[in-house]
Design a protein around this motif. Structure first.
Motif, PDB file in Angstrom:
ATOM      1  N   LEU A  38      26.934 131.746   1.086  1.00 29.70           N
ATOM      2  CA  LEU A  38      25.732 132.422   0.599  1.00 29.70           C
ATOM      3  C   LEU A  38      26.012 133.136  -0.721  1.00 29.70           C
ATOM      4  N   GLY A  39      26.958 132.619  -1.458  1.00 28.06           N
ATOM      5  CA  GLY A  39      27.287 133.167  -2.767  1.00 28.06           C
ATOM      6  C   GLY A  39      28.090 132.139  -3.542  1.00 28.06           C
ATOM      7  N   GLY A  40      28.325 132.418  -4.823  1.00 31.40           N
ATOM      8  CA  GLY A  40      28.996 131.440  -5.663  1.00 31.40           C
ATOM      9  C   GLY A  40      28.022 130.388  -6.149  1.00 31.40           C
ATOM     10  N   TYR A  41      28.565 129.255  -6.549  1.00 29.78           N
ATOM     11  CA  TYR A  41      27.710 128.236  -7.170  1.00 29.78           C
ATOM     12  C   TYR A  41      28.161 126.821  -6.832  1.00 29.78           C
ATOM     13  N   HIS A  42      28.869 126.640  -5.711  1.00 26.69           N
ATOM     14  CA  HIS A  42      29.376 125.314  -5.409  1.00 26.69           C
ATOM     15  C   HIS A  42      29.540 125.116  -3.905  1.00 26.69           C
ATOM     16  N   LEU A  43      29.657 123.845  -3.531  1.00 18.73           N
ATOM     17  CA  LEU A  43      29.960 123.451  -2.154  1.00 18.73           C
ATOM     18  C   LEU A  43      31.279 122.685  -2.160  1.00 18.73           C
ATOM     19  N   TRP A  44      32.053 122.869  -1.094  1.00 23.04           N
ATOM     20  CA  TRP A  44      33.344 122.205  -0.941  1.00 23.04           C
ATOM     21  C   TRP A  44      33.167 121.153   0.148  1.00 23.04           C
ATOM     22  N   LEU A  45      33.203 119.888  -0.244  1.00 18.33           N
ATOM     23  CA  LEU A  45      32.836 118.792   0.645  1.00 18.33           C
ATOM     24  C   LEU A  45      34.076 118.039   1.102  1.00 18.33           C
ATOM     25  N   ARG A  46      34.260 117.976   2.400  1.00 20.57           N
ATOM     26  CA  ARG A  46      35.416 117.291   3.000  1.00 20.57           C
ATOM     27  C   ARG A  46      35.097 115.819   3.170  1.00 20.57           C
ATOM     28  N   LEU A  47      35.896 114.964   2.533  1.00 18.67           N
ATOM     29  CA  LEU A  47      35.737 113.520   2.696  1.00 18.67           C
ATOM     30  C   LEU A  47      36.544 113.043   3.898  1.00 18.67           C
ATOM     31  N   PRO A  48      36.239 111.876   4.429  1.00 19.63           N
ATOM     32  CA  PRO A  48      37.017 111.358   5.559  1.00 19.63           C
ATOM     33  C   PRO A  48      38.475 111.139   5.179  1.00 19.63           C
ATOM     34  N   ASP A  49      39.341 111.262   6.153  1.00 16.56           N
ATOM     35  CA  ASP A  49      40.762 110.996   5.923  1.00 16.56           C
ATOM     36  C   ASP A  49      40.939 109.602   5.320  1.00 16.56           C
ATOM     37  N   GLY A  50      41.807 109.538   4.320  1.00 12.86           N
ATOM     38  CA  GLY A  50      42.072 108.266   3.679  1.00 12.86           C
ATOM     39  C   GLY A  50      41.154 107.932   2.527  1.00 12.86           C
ATOM     40  N   ALA A  51      40.086 108.722   2.343  1.00 11.88           N
ATOM     41  CA  ALA A  51      39.178 108.459   1.217  1.00 11.88           C
ATOM     42  C   ALA A  51      39.892 108.744  -0.102  1.00 11.88           C
ATOM     43  N   ASP A  52      39.563 107.978  -1.108  1.00 11.20           N
ATOM     44  CA  ASP A  52      40.135 108.162  -2.442  1.00 11.20           C
ATOM     45  C   ASP A  52      39.168 109.021  -3.260  1.00 11.20           C
ATOM     46  N   TYR A  75      42.846 121.502  -7.102  1.00 10.87           N
ATOM     47  CA  TYR A  75      42.751 122.828  -6.481  1.00 10.87           C
ATOM     48  C   TYR A  75      43.935 123.128  -5.566  1.00 10.87           C
ATOM     49  N   PHE A  76      44.825 122.180  -5.421  1.00  8.39           N
ATOM     50  CA  PHE A  76      45.992 122.354  -4.556  1.00  8.39           C
ATOM     51  C   PHE A  76      47.251 122.407  -5.406  1.00  8.39           C
ATOM     52  N   THR A  77      48.240 123.168  -4.930  1.00 11.59           N
ATOM     53  CA  THR A  77      49.480 123.309  -5.690  1.00 11.59           C
ATOM     54  C   THR A  77      50.365 122.080  -5.583  1.00 11.59           C
ATOM     55  N   ALA A  78      50.234 121.316  -4.529  1.00 12.33           N
ATOM     56  CA  ALA A  78      51.030 120.096  -4.345  1.00 12.33           C
ATOM     57  C   ALA A  78      50.103 119.040  -3.768  1.00 12.33           C
ATOM     58  N   GLU A  79      50.602 118.221  -2.860  1.00 13.02           N
ATOM     59  CA  GLU A  79      49.759 117.185  -2.246  1.00 13.02           C
ATOM     60  C   GLU A  79      48.676 117.847  -1.388  1.00 13.02           C
ATOM     61  N   ALA A  80      47.449 117.384  -1.565  1.00 17.65           N
ATOM     62  CA  ALA A  80      46.343 117.939  -0.788  1.00 17.65           C
ATOM     63  C   ALA A  80      46.411 117.460   0.656  1.00 17.65           C
ATOM     64  N   PRO A  81      46.098 118.340   1.616  1.00 17.57           N
ATOM     65  CA  PRO A  81      46.133 117.927   3.016  1.00 17.57           C
ATOM     66  C   PRO A  81      44.986 117.007   3.408  1.00 17.57           C
ATOM     67  N   ALA A  82      43.930 116.958   2.590  1.00 18.00           N
ATOM     68  CA  ALA A  82      42.774 116.106   2.878  1.00 18.00           C
ATOM     69  C   ALA A  82      41.990 115.918   1.582  1.00 18.00           C
ATOM     70  N   PRO A  83      41.218 114.833   1.485  1.00 16.91           N
ATOM     71  CA  PRO A  83      40.417 114.605   0.270  1.00 16.91           C
ATOM     72  C   PRO A  83      39.142 115.449   0.266  1.00 16.91           C
ATOM     73  N   HIS A  84      38.789 115.958  -0.887  1.00 19.26           N
ATOM     74  CA  HIS A  84      37.600 116.792  -1.035  1.00 19.26           C
ATOM     75  C   HIS A  84      36.886 116.472  -2.341  1.00 19.26           C
ATOM     76  N   LEU A  85      35.639 116.902  -2.417  1.00 14.50           N
ATOM     77  CA  LEU A  85      34.887 116.981  -3.660  1.00 14.50           C
ATOM     78  C   LEU A  85      34.340 118.393  -3.781  1.00 14.50           C
ATOM     79  N   ARG A  86      34.321 118.911  -5.011  1.00 13.61           N
ATOM     80  CA  ARG A  86      33.602 120.162  -5.258  1.00 13.61           C
ATOM     81  C   ARG A  86      32.318 119.823  -5.991  1.00 13.61           C
ATOM     82  N   LEU A  87      31.222 120.327  -5.475  1.00  9.12           N
ATOM     83  CA  LEU A  87      29.900 120.025  -6.012  1.00  9.12           C
ATOM     84  C   LEU A  87      29.267 121.329  -6.479  1.00  9.12           C
ATOM     85  N   SER A  88      29.069 121.471  -7.775  1.00  5.62           N
ATOM     86  CA  SER A  88      28.497 122.685  -8.359  1.00  5.62           C
ATOM     87  C   SER A  88      26.997 122.517  -8.552  1.00  5.62           C
TER      88      SER A  88
END
Length: 495
Positions: free
Chosen positions: A410-424, A445-458
Motif C-alpha cells: 500500500l505504498g511505493g510505486y511497484h509490484l514484485w512479481l514471482r515467476l515460476p521456477d525455471g522461468a528465464d 536486485y540480488f547480491t549473487a544468484e537469485a533464489p527465484a526468477p522475478h520481475l519488477r513492475l513499476s
C-alpha cells in the motif's frame, strides 16, 4: 502542441536554416523569429539556448545571435589500454584482498533510462510528470530566487531552517533529532554513498537485505565493500538471520528499507523493529535506514510506523531521506541524520565529496515544503498511486492472474512479481520489450544468484492508467499462449 514539442520543432528548423549562413554571420532577431515562425518569445529563447548548448550558435549580449565557427574534428583516441591495469590492480601492500574495484552503474542507469515514446514504461523509477507538483515547484523556485542570499554559499551542513524541517519530519516535534543532527544531501543516493564510505572501510562486509535496491549494491561495490545478503520475507528482514550474519561476518553496517521496501514492498513488522535495533546494538554496528518511500504511501494505507530513527536514542540508526521521489527527479535534496560522533565523520566525507548542496536548491525545497501546495500535492500523489496500483492489479487479474501478489503493498510505486521456477526472467523482459512494454528483470536486485526468477513492475513512470493497462496486455504477449500464468492459477508472486 505542447511547449516541449514547439521548442524542438523550432530548434530543428533553425538547424536547417544555419546551412545558409557563414561562420560568424548574424541570425535574425528574436522578434523576427517570433513573427516568422509564429511562436512565443519563450520558445525562441529556449530553442536558441538549445543550439548554443550544441555549439551551433553563439550569443553576444546586446549584439544578437551568430553562427558559431565550425568545430574542430575530434582527436583520434590514443592507446588507453593501460587503464585496464590501472583500474583493477591493487597495490602490493593492500591489507585486504577485496578483488577488483568496480563502479557498476548498470542497476542505477536502468532506473534512469527512458524508453521510446511508443513503449509503455512499467520500469522507470521516477513518477511521471503528471504526478509532480510542477506549478508548486515553479512558484517555489521563483520565491527562492527572491530570497536574500540565495546565490551565496550555504553552510556546508545545509541551511539551518531546512535541517530543522527534516529533523521534525523524521523524528516528530518531540523526537530524538534536532537540526544539529542533520546534514542536507544531494538526494538519497548521495546520502547512501556518504553513509557507506563513512561507516565502513574498503574490504569490509556490509549487510544488505536480499533482494535490495541495485543502486545500493553499486554504491557498496564502488566503495570497495562486500555486500552480504540477509534474506527477508513478507514482514521484512529476518531478524534471526540478521543476528547470524553479524556473528559470521563481524560487519559493522546493515542497510535496510523498513518501509515499502524496494523491490518487494514489504514493511518491517512491529515485532522485528526492536529486534533489528537490538541486534545491531549488540554487534556494535550501525543501521543505515533508507526511508525513500515515506512520501509514497497510497491513499488507502494505514497510518505509517515511525522511522527506526525516531525510536533510537543511542545513535544506532543513520537515517537517509529525500524529497526527490515525491517532488521531482531534479529536486535533488535529501537529509542524512545521525546522533553522536558519527555525524562528524559523515560531515567530513560529504564535504570532501561535494562541498555542499547548491543553495538555490535548498531554498526552493524550503519554499516548497513550507507552502500549502505541498500538503495538497502529497494527498493527490497518494490518491494517484492508489489508482495506478488498483488499475495494474485489475489488469494483471485479467491477463496474468498467476502473477498477482498475495499482499500488494500500500505504498511505493511497484509490484514484485514471482515467476515460476525455471522461468528465464531476462528472456521475459526482452520479449516484453519487443512487444512494446518495459519491465525490469529481478536478478540485479540480488547480491549473487537469485533464489527465484522475478520481475519488477513499476506503475509510477507511465503516462496514466490507460497506458498501464495497455502495458500489462503487452506483457501478456511476452508469455507463451498456453502459459499457466494466464490460466487463473493461484497467485505466485512473493513477498
Amino acid at each position: 502542441m505542447n511547449d516541449g514539442s514547439s521548442i524542438a520543432q523550432l530548434a530543428a528548423a533553425l538547424r536547417d536554416e544555419l546551412g545558409r549562413y557563414s561562420a560568424g554571420e548574424k541570425l535574425p532577431s528574436s522578434r523576427a523569429l517570433v513573427a516568422h515562425h509564429r511562436v512565443s518569445p519563450v520558445t525562441v529563447s529556449r530553442a536558441i539556448a538549445a543550439l548554443t548548448a550544441e555549439g551551433l550558435v553563439t550569443t553576444r549580449p546586446g549584439a544578437g545571435v551568430f553562427k558559431a565557427p565550425a568545430r574542430r574534428p575530434a582527436r583520434p583516441l590514443g592507446d588507453v589500454s593501460w587503464q585496464e591495469v590501472a583500474l583493477t590492480a591493487d597495490p602490493p601492500h593492500a591489507a585486504v584482498d577485496t578483488g577488483p574495484r568496480a563502479a557498476d552503474a548498470a542497476g542505477v542507469l536502468a532506473t534512469l533510462a527512458a524508453p521510446p515514446p511508443e513503449v509503455a514504461d512499467l520500469s522507470g523509477g521516477y513518477p511521471h510528470a503528471s504526478l509532480r507538483p510542477e506549478r508548486a515547484l515553479a512558484a517555489a523556485l521563483a520565491r527562492a530566487g527572491r530570497r536574500p542570499g540565495t546565490w551565496s554559499r550555504p553552510p556546508v551542513e545545509g541551511l539551518a531552517e531546512l535541517r530543522d524541517w527534516f529533523a521534525r519530519d523524521i523524528g516528530g516535534p518531540a523526537g530524538p533529532l534536532g537540526a544539529a543532527d542533520v546534514l542536507v544531501t544531494a538526494g538519497g543516493q548521495s546520502g547512501l554513498t556518504t553513509a557507506l564510505r563513512a561507516l565502513a572501510a574498503p574490504g569490509s562486509p556490509v549487510l544488505v537485505e536480499s533482494p535490495t535496491y541495485p543502486g545500493l549494491l553499486a554504491v557498496a561495490r564502488a566503495a570497495g565493500l562486500r555486500p552480504v545478503p540477509v534474506p527477508l520475507d513478507a514482514d521484512g528482514v529476518r531478524a534471526d538471520l540478521l543476528a547470524e550474519a553479524f556473528a559470521a561476518t563481524r560487519a559493522r553496517v546493515f542497510v535496510c528499507q523498513p518501509l515499502f521496501h524496494n523491490p518487494t514492498g514489504a514493511v518491517l513488522a512491529p515485532r522485528r523493529r526492536a529486534a533489528v535495533l537490538d541486534t545491531a546494538r549488540a554487534a556494535g554496528a550501525f543501521v543505515v535506514e533508507d526511508d525513500f518511500a515515506r512520501r509514497l504511501a497510497h491513499g488507502d494505507a494505514a497510518p505509517l510506523p515511525p522511522p527506526l530513527a525516531a525510536d533510537d536514542p543511542d545513535g544506532v540508526v543513520v537515517h537517509v531521506r529525500s524529497l526527490t521521489k515525491a517532488a521531482s527527479p531534479s529536486l535533488r535534496v535529501g537529509a542524512l541524520s545521525a546522533r553522536g560522533p558519527v555525524l562528524e565523520r559523515l560531515r567530513a566525507v560529504q564535504v570532501v565529496d561535494s562541498l555542499f548542496v547548491p543553495r538555490p536548491l535548498q531554498e526552493t525545497a524550503l519554499e516548497l515544503v513550507g507552502s500549502p501546495a505541498w500538503a495538497s500535492h502529497l494527498r493527490a500523489l497518494a490518491a494517484a498511486l492508489r489508482e495506478r496500483r488498483t488499475a495494474v492489479l485489475a489488469a494483471l487479474r485479467g491477463e496474468l492472474p498467476g502473477l498477482v501478489p498475495d499482499r500488494p503493498p500500500l505504498g511505493g510505486y511497484h509490484l514484485w512479481l514471482r515467476l515460476p521456477d525455471g522461468a528465464d526472467e531476462a528472456a521475459v523482459a526482452a520479449a516484453a520489450l519487443r512487444h512494446g512494454v518495459a519491465v525490469t528483470a529481478g536478478a540485479p536486485y540480488f547480491t549473487a544468484e537469485a533464489p527465484a526468477p522475478h520481475l519488477r513492475l513499476s506503475y509510477a513512470a507511465g503516462a496514466g492508467t490507460a497506458q498501464l493497462r495497455d502495458g500489462v496486455r503487452r506483457l501478456r504477449r511476452a508469455f507463451p499462449a498456453d502459459s499457466p500464468l494466464a490460466g487463473g492459477a493461484p497467485g505466485v508472486a512473493g513477498a
